[in-house]
Design a protein around this motif. Structure first.
Motif, PDB file in Angstrom:
ATOM      1  N   ASP A  69      24.620  34.152  38.542  1.00  0.00           N
ATOM      2  CA  ASP A  69      26.219  34.114  39.182  1.00  0.00           C
ATOM      3  C   ASP A  69      26.710  35.439  39.572  1.00  0.00           C
ATOM      4  O   ASP A  69      27.730  35.464  39.952  1.00  0.00           O
ATOM      5  CB  ASP A  69      26.963  33.316  38.070  1.00  0.00           C
ATOM      6  CG  ASP A  69      27.189  34.092  36.810  1.00  0.00           C
ATOM      7  OD1 ASP A  69      26.752  35.411  36.750  1.00  0.00           O
ATOM      8  OD2 ASP A  69      27.667  33.295  35.808  1.00  0.00           O
ATOM      9  N   GLY A  70      25.643  36.462  39.725  1.00  0.00           N
ATOM     10  CA  GLY A  70      26.102  37.493  40.134  1.00  0.00           C
ATOM     11  C   GLY A  70      27.015  38.431  39.123  1.00  0.00           C
ATOM     12  O   GLY A  70      27.269  39.712  39.480  1.00  0.00           O
TER      13      GLY A  70
ATOM     14  N   ARG B  78      34.341  53.922  39.118  1.00  0.00           N
ATOM     15  CA  ARG B  78      35.875  53.541  39.113  1.00  0.00           C
ATOM     16  C   ARG B  78      36.469  53.257  40.245  1.00  0.00           C
ATOM     17  O   ARG B  78      37.542  52.874  40.245  1.00  0.00           O
ATOM     18  CB  ARG B  78      36.278  54.889  38.150  1.00  0.00           C
ATOM     19  CG  ARG B  78      37.478  54.680  37.267  1.00  0.00           C
ATOM     20  CD  ARG B  78      37.566  55.867  36.277  1.00  0.00           C
ATOM     21  NE  ARG B  78      36.564  55.927  35.347  1.00  0.00           N
ATOM     22  CZ  ARG B  78      36.204  57.095  35.194  1.00  0.00           C
ATOM     23  NH1 ARG B  78      36.353  58.020  35.717  1.00  0.00           N
ATOM     24  NH2 ARG B  78      35.233  57.114  34.122  1.00  0.00           N
ATOM     25  N   LEU B  80      35.271  52.120  42.966  1.00  0.00           N
ATOM     26  CA  LEU B  80      34.468  51.021  43.950  1.00  0.00           C
ATOM     27  C   LEU B  80      34.694  49.714  43.423  1.00  0.00           C
ATOM     28  O   LEU B  80      34.743  49.401  42.193  1.00  0.00           O
ATOM     29  CB  LEU B  80      32.951  51.415  43.558  1.00  0.00           C
ATOM     30  CG  LEU B  80      32.111  50.152  44.066  1.00  0.00           C
ATOM     31  CD1 LEU B  80      31.970  50.610  45.804  1.00  0.00           C
ATOM     32  CD2 LEU B  80      30.639  50.345  43.665  1.00  0.00           C
ATOM     33  N   TYR B  82      33.069  46.082  44.488  1.00  0.00           N
ATOM     34  CA  TYR B  82      32.089  45.405  45.282  1.00  0.00           C
ATOM     35  C   TYR B  82      32.083  43.811  45.304  1.00  0.00           C
ATOM     36  O   TYR B  82      31.868  43.388  43.905  1.00  0.00           O
ATOM     37  CB  TYR B  82      30.543  45.846  44.818  1.00  0.00           C
ATOM     38  CG  TYR B  82      29.479  45.047  45.718  1.00  0.00           C
ATOM     39  CD1 TYR B  82      28.954  45.486  46.801  1.00  0.00           C
ATOM     40  CD2 TYR B  82      28.843  44.152  44.871  1.00  0.00           C
ATOM     41  CE1 TYR B  82      28.134  44.703  47.344  1.00  0.00           C
ATOM     42  CE2 TYR B  82      27.853  43.314  45.386  1.00  0.00           C
ATOM     43  CZ  TYR B  82      27.293  43.739  46.607  1.00  0.00           C
ATOM     44  OH  TYR B  82      26.443  42.880  47.291  1.00  0.00           O
ATOM     45  N   LEU B  83      32.104  43.119  46.194  1.00  0.00           N
ATOM     46  CA  LEU B  83      32.041  41.746  46.123  1.00  0.00           C
ATOM     47  C   LEU B  83      30.973  41.112  47.080  1.00  0.00           C
ATOM     48  O   LEU B  83      31.096  41.321  47.978  1.00  0.00           O
ATOM     49  CB  LEU B  83      33.490  41.055  46.578  1.00  0.00           C
ATOM     50  CG  LEU B  83      34.726  41.255  45.522  1.00  0.00           C
ATOM     51  CD1 LEU B  83      35.980  40.451  46.172  1.00  0.00           C
ATOM     52  CD2 LEU B  83      34.482  40.542  44.241  1.00  0.00           C
ATOM     53  N   GLY B  84      29.948  40.486  46.318  1.00  0.00           N
ATOM     54  CA  GLY B  84      28.758  40.155  47.212  1.00  0.00           C
ATOM     55  C   GLY B  84      28.935  38.549  47.390  1.00  0.00           C
ATOM     56  O   GLY B  84      29.870  37.811  47.399  1.00  0.00           O
ATOM     57  N   GLY B  88      30.299  36.245  41.008  1.00  0.00           N
ATOM     58  CA  GLY B  88      30.147  37.104  39.645  1.00  0.00           C
ATOM     59  C   GLY B  88      31.155  36.252  38.687  1.00  0.00           C
ATOM     60  O   GLY B  88      31.897  37.100  37.923  1.00  0.00           O
ATOM     61  N   LEU B  89      31.490  35.134  38.832  1.00  0.00           N
ATOM     62  CA  LEU B  89      32.436  34.374  38.112  1.00  0.00           C
ATOM     63  C   LEU B  89      31.544  33.644  36.905  1.00  0.00           C
ATOM     64  O   LEU B  89      30.552  33.083  37.125  1.00  0.00           O
ATOM     65  CB  LEU B  89      33.379  33.679  38.537  1.00  0.00           C
ATOM     66  CG  LEU B  89      34.212  34.175  39.715  1.00  0.00           C
ATOM     67  CD1 LEU B  89      34.979  33.208  40.572  1.00  0.00           C
ATOM     68  CD2 LEU B  89      35.239  35.163  39.097  1.00  0.00           C
ATOM     69  N   GLU B  97      40.958  33.994  32.684  1.00  0.00           N
ATOM     70  CA  GLU B  97      39.919  34.655  31.650  1.00  0.00           C
ATOM     71  C   GLU B  97      38.871  35.464  32.648  1.00  0.00           C
ATOM     72  O   GLU B  97      38.537  36.661  32.171  1.00  0.00           O
ATOM     73  CB  GLU B  97      39.166  33.635  30.974  1.00  0.00           C
ATOM     74  CG  GLU B  97      39.892  33.021  29.956  1.00  0.00           C
ATOM     75  CD  GLU B  97      39.367  31.788  28.996  1.00  0.00           C
ATOM     76  OE1 GLU B  97      39.496  31.646  28.002  1.00  0.00           O
ATOM     77  OE2 GLU B  97      38.566  31.328  29.918  1.00  0.00           O
ATOM     78  N   PHE B 102      36.991  41.345  34.120  1.00  0.00           N
ATOM     79  CA  PHE B 102      36.671  42.273  34.803  1.00  0.00           C
ATOM     80  C   PHE B 102      37.706  43.420  34.720  1.00  0.00           C
ATOM     81  O   PHE B 102      37.234  44.609  34.470  1.00  0.00           O
ATOM     82  CB  PHE B 102      36.798  41.680  36.341  1.00  0.00           C
ATOM     83  CG  PHE B 102      35.731  41.065  36.659  1.00  0.00           C
ATOM     84  CD1 PHE B 102      34.422  41.581  36.680  1.00  0.00           C
ATOM     85  CD2 PHE B 102      35.820  39.623  37.234  1.00  0.00           C
ATOM     86  CE1 PHE B 102      33.353  41.005  37.078  1.00  0.00           C
ATOM     87  CE2 PHE B 102      34.825  39.248  37.675  1.00  0.00           C
ATOM     88  CZ  PHE B 102      33.492  39.728  37.621  1.00  0.00           C
ATOM     89  N   ASN B 104      39.207  44.275  31.700  1.00  0.00           N
ATOM     90  CA  ASN B 104      38.835  44.946  30.825  1.00  0.00           C
ATOM     91  C   ASN B 104      37.708  46.032  30.884  1.00  0.00           C
ATOM     92  O   ASN B 104      37.619  47.096  30.460  1.00  0.00           O
ATOM     93  CB  ASN B 104      38.561  44.020  29.436  1.00  0.00           C
ATOM     94  CG  ASN B 104      39.615  43.339  28.902  1.00  0.00           C
ATOM     95  OD1 ASN B 104      40.832  43.766  29.301  1.00  0.00           O
ATOM     96  ND2 ASN B 104      39.585  42.213  28.529  1.00  0.00           N
ATOM     97  N   LEU B 105      36.566  45.530  31.490  1.00  0.00           N
ATOM     98  CA  LEU B 105      35.507  46.212  31.779  1.00  0.00           C
ATOM     99  C   LEU B 105      35.502  47.486  32.465  1.00  0.00           C
ATOM    100  O   LEU B 105      35.029  48.442  32.289  1.00  0.00           O
ATOM    101  CB  LEU B 105      34.348  45.348  32.444  1.00  0.00           C
ATOM    102  CG  LEU B 105      33.619  44.533  31.545  1.00  0.00           C
ATOM    103  CD1 LEU B 105      32.824  43.363  32.387  1.00  0.00           C
ATOM    104  CD2 LEU B 105      32.376  45.227  30.469  1.00  0.00           C
ATOM    105  N   SER B 106      36.535  47.498  33.706  1.00  0.00           N
ATOM    106  CA  SER B 106      36.862  48.456  34.485  1.00  0.00           C
ATOM    107  C   SER B 106      37.969  49.465  33.751  1.00  0.00           C
ATOM    108  O   SER B 106      38.096  50.422  34.440  1.00  0.00           O
ATOM    109  CB  SER B 106      37.328  48.063  35.803  1.00  0.00           C
ATOM    110  OG  SER B 106      38.549  47.399  35.473  1.00  0.00           O
ATOM    111  N   GLY B 107      38.356  48.957  32.574  1.00  0.00           N
ATOM    112  CA  GLY B 107      38.945  49.950  31.753  1.00  0.00           C
ATOM    113  C   GLY B 107      40.566  49.890  32.377  1.00  0.00           C
ATOM    114  O   GLY B 107      41.389  50.874  31.833  1.00  0.00           O
ATOM    115  N   ARG B 147      40.687  39.815  42.419  1.00  0.00           N
ATOM    116  CA  ARG B 147      40.574  41.161  41.910  1.00  0.00           C
ATOM    117  C   ARG B 147      40.906  42.235  42.584  1.00  0.00           C
ATOM    118  O   ARG B 147      41.215  43.241  42.342  1.00  0.00           O
ATOM    119  CB  ARG B 147      38.747  41.356  41.477  1.00  0.00           C
ATOM    120  CG  ARG B 147      38.461  40.418  40.391  1.00  0.00           C
ATOM    121  CD  ARG B 147      36.989  40.507  40.158  1.00  0.00           C
ATOM    122  NE  ARG B 147      36.403  42.131  40.051  1.00  0.00           N
ATOM    123  CZ  ARG B 147      35.360  42.489  40.385  1.00  0.00           C
ATOM    124  NH1 ARG B 147      34.255  41.649  40.723  1.00  0.00           N
ATOM    125  NH2 ARG B 147      34.943  43.643  40.221  1.00  0.00           N
TER     126      ARG B 147
END
Lengths: 213, 209
Positions: A69-70, B78, B80, B82-84, B88-89, B97, B102, B104-107, B147
């Motif tokens: 799912d990327g 930090r 960048l 990127y949406l491909g 990514g969900l 959620e 996302f 949280n992960l990117s701080g 995002r």
């Protein structure tokens, strides 16, 4: 962490691993017959092999869903070390697939006529050993990501690496039962765990980068 | 460093045995947009992934503020977003959620209110509580695009961001991109749709010729 929430929504997967473990272990007393002495001698080996196979079962899923799912791409682009993220995922994997096995093991040991002391030792070896299984497995899962028939390949790659853990894990229980003391086995397993804890996330992270490309 | 500058020098990428492009050089300043053109299979996605650091280039360098983006990975990541092609969900999680993960992960510290506002802006107010798997393609894309509003990244790399969006959402996304560029952000995007991307300074790059 996120993986745990996800696992809760996929509850059936977790149960599959645990039930697989229970059933495999339970088949042995039925197949071998009710000879108490024989069962007692086999117990550690059987429980350990079943634990190996059970953890194997859930391994392919470790990164595959994220890959499809990327999400994995996004994880690679996060401003944090990838090995740390891998460690987090492995920890979640262990809590889902390893910890239940540890908790179930005394119950299953009873089927083999193990007694209090041996049960405790069995549980202890699994407690040290199953995280190693998850850590080593992560390398295999990362390497085979995106390959067709990756599941079989993971087994071929990872099972040989599991052998030391199996030998010392089952060995500790046997040694303890024969009254030789299992400290040696346990400290070796501890050493393996530490080594895996340091090296496996790093190796998996490197493998993931290659796989995503 | 405030003045973002992306520089690509003599980039060459190989996919399988095929040389997609070679000796590709360009630079992108703060407040500029790069529109990558090219037919299918000309290497647009590969170029975008190479810049993001997901694909290793065969030759050449990608410099961010003068230092190689591969060496200063954390600093580059930090900045960048990127949406491909993949959103990514996580399908089992709700839009809310997903965005929270996302963040949280990117701080980044992001309040509940901000996430809801971003989803509302993309017209998803009524599906905040729904798991992403029951949403339509366009709605999933909208969640992923939300995002853009939440992370303060400087460089946006958008691979076909207009796919599956309806006319209203395309308008909205264009507006979001314009605001970002006007505020000194940088955008690299590809699209096959005839969308008029007209903001500050647009650079065009044609691949596969």
């Amino acid at each position: 962490m996120r993986d745990l929430t996800l696992a809760m929504r996929h509850r059936s997967d977790v149960l599959t691993t645990v039930f697989f473990f229970i059933i495999v272990v339970s088949l042995f007393p039925l197949g071998v017959g009710p000879e108490a002495q024989l069962l007692k001698e086999m117990a550690a080996g059987v429980v350990w092999v079943a634990a190996l196979l059970a953890s194997m079962l859930s391994l392919t899923r470790l990164f595959a869903d994220d890959y499809h799912d990327g999400t994995l791409e996004q994880l690679l682009l996060v401003p944090q070390p990838l090995s740390l993220i891998v460690l987090g995922k492995v920890l979640a994997h262990w809590i889902i697939s390893g910890l239940p096995l540890v908790l179930m093991s005394p119950l299953l040991g009873l089927q083999f006529g193990l007694e209090g002391d041996a049960l405790l030792m069995l549980m202890l070896t699994l407690l040290i050993g199953t995280p190693v299984l998850s850590l080593l497995g992560a390398i295999g899962a990362a390497l085979t990501l995106g390959l067709r028939g990756g599941g079989v390949l993971v087994s071929l790659l990872v099972l040989p690496l599991y052998i030391p853990v199996l030998i010392f894990g089952a060995g500790a229980v046997t040694a303890n039962a024969m009254g030789m003391g299992a400290e040696g086995h346990l400290s070796l397993m501890g050493a393996i765990l530490l080594l895996a804890l340091v090296l496996a996330p790093w190796a998996s992270a490197a493998a993931l980068r290659i796989s995503v490309e | 460093m405030e003045n973002g500058l992306l520089e690509v020098r003599a980039l060459a990428c190989v996919r399988g045995d095929r040389q997609l492009f070679s000796d590709l050089s360009f630079s992108l300043q703060a407040g500029a947009l790069l529109h990558v053109h090219g037919p299918n299979g000309s290497g647009k996605t590969t170029l975008l992934r190479a810049i993001a650091g997901l694909v290793l280039q065969e030759r050449g360098e990608i410099l961010w503020n003068g230092t190689s983006s591969g060496k200063e990975k954390d600093a580059f990541n930090r900045e960048l977003l990127y949406l491909g092609h993949h959103y990514g969900l996580k399908l089992e999680l709700t839009g809310y959620e997903n965005l929270k993960v996302f963040a949280n992960l990117s701080g980044a510290e992001i309040s509940e209110h901000e996430v809801e506002a971003a989803l509302r802006r993309f017209g998803l107010a009524h599906c905040v509580e729904l798991p992403v798997k029951v949403l339509s393609q366009g709605q999933k894309r909208r969640v992923a695009l939300a995002r853009l509003l939440l992370q303060s990244s400087k460089l946006w790399i958008l691979d076909e961001p207009f796919v599956a969006l309806d006319a209203a959402a395309v308008e909205l996304l264009l507006e979001v991109i314009k605001t970002h560029v006007a505020n000194g952000g940088m955008v690299i995007l590809t699209t096959h749709q005839a969308v008029a991307v007209e903001v500050g300074s647009v650079q065009h790059l044609h691949l596969g010729q």
